[in-house]
Design an enzyme around this catalytic site. Sequence first.
Site, mmCIF file in Angstrom:
data_model
loop_
_atom_site.group_PDB
_atom_site.id
_atom_site.type_symbol
_atom_site.label_atom_id
_atom_site.label_comp_id
_atom_site.label_asym_id
_atom_site.label_seq_id
_atom_site.Cartn_x
_atom_site.Cartn_y
_atom_site.Cartn_z
ATOM 1 N N ALA A 1 0.866 -1.174 0.000
ATOM 2 C CA ALA A 1 0.000 0.000 0.000
ATOM 3 C C ALA A 1 0.904 1.225 0.000
ATOM 4 O O ALA A 1 2.059 1.156 0.440
ATOM 5 C CB ALA A 1 -0.881 -0.012 1.244
ATOM 6 N N GLY B 1 0.582 -4.938 0.956
ATOM 7 C CA GLY B 1 -0.654 -4.974 0.179
ATOM 8 C C GLY B 1 -0.503 -5.706 -1.150
ATOM 9 O O GLY B 1 -1.484 -6.204 -1.702
ATOM 10 N N GLU C 1 -0.944 -9.270 -0.293
ATOM 11 C CA GLU C 1 -2.377 -9.451 -0.002
ATOM 12 C C GLU C 1 -3.202 -9.481 -1.294
ATOM 13 O O GLU C 1 -4.184 -10.204 -1.400
ATOM 14 C CB GLU C 1 -2.846 -8.337 0.938
ATOM 15 N N GLU D 1 4.617 -5.043 7.346
ATOM 16 C CA GLU D 1 3.894 -3.941 8.009
ATOM 17 C C GLU D 1 4.418 -3.618 9.398
ATOM 18 O O GLU D 1 4.459 -2.453 9.804
ATOM 19 C CB GLU D 1 2.390 -4.265 8.086
#
Length: 257
Positions: free
Chosen positions: A66, A111, A114, A134
């Site tokens: 992200a 992300g 993911e 993260e």
Amino acid sequence: MSEKLIEVVENAGIVRLTISRPKALNALNSDVLAELGSVLSDLEARDDLRAVLITGAGDKSFVAGADIGEMRDKTPEEARAFARQALATFKRLETLPVPTVALVNGFCLGGGCELALACDWAVASDNAIFGQPEVLLGVIPGFGGTQRLPRRVGPAMAIDLVATGRKIDASEALRIGLVNRVMAPAELEAYTEELTKQLSGNGPEAVRGAKQAVHDGLDQDLESALSLETSLFALCFAGKEQKEGMSAFVEKRKPNF
Ligand code: HXC
């Protein structure tokens, strides 16, 4: 007109989506997520769709996570909204009725990992790097990683990865079952062609049914899931594909689906 963040290329119902923010290693910001969501919502409705492949622009990165710059100053409420936007987009991808494949061509972090987990399977180039880093940024995965990762690789390996934030190479990703196959970067193209050929030879309704049985069954107890399989199996006999597939076998010819 602004540059497209998601490039869409199509060949015989096989749609290839390329996340295109190469200067930021294809990091997912809210614009990328919005555009991806809109592309997926167009695909959802299409009967002629056979498969969806997703990859990252350039040869360095699939998706490096992200967008950290965008997240840095978010309040908890804004962070929640960002996570929800991604979760809704990934859910769209996950529940497409056709097989979805992540072609992982480099960094596949946070992300990005993911996103790959929201696909049915993943194929990686041998230089790919995976991880859920993260915790190194003081947060936990928020785009489904704490839930889809343990379902893919088991809870012990998932906690190892999310608690240490360590990065793993493609061969370890293959060993733990995070990806299905690893190949040289140049071979990812050939894989796409081979897959297109294989899927085009199969009954499209049967492929959709097989995906639905696996996905919907996983959320149920075994007995209900087996009963779901029986219903979907029986449903095949109501369509043309089963007659053609079995007749072709008996008549010693190739089926024409
Ligand atoms: C924003 C990113 C980015 C990211 C890379 N870039 N990753 N920008 N968000 N996630 C940008 C860099 O700032 C840089 O921009 C350019 O891409 C190239 O990156 P470099 O760091 O210069 O490249 P390199 O030295 O090769 O290192 C590659 C890397 C590193 C190891 C992948 O970029 C990195 O560690 N990135 C962050 C990975 C990460 O922590 N991902 C998880 C994010 S959190 P400039 O402008 O300087 O050239 C996450 C949470 C999801 O995903 C859930 C949220 C709710």
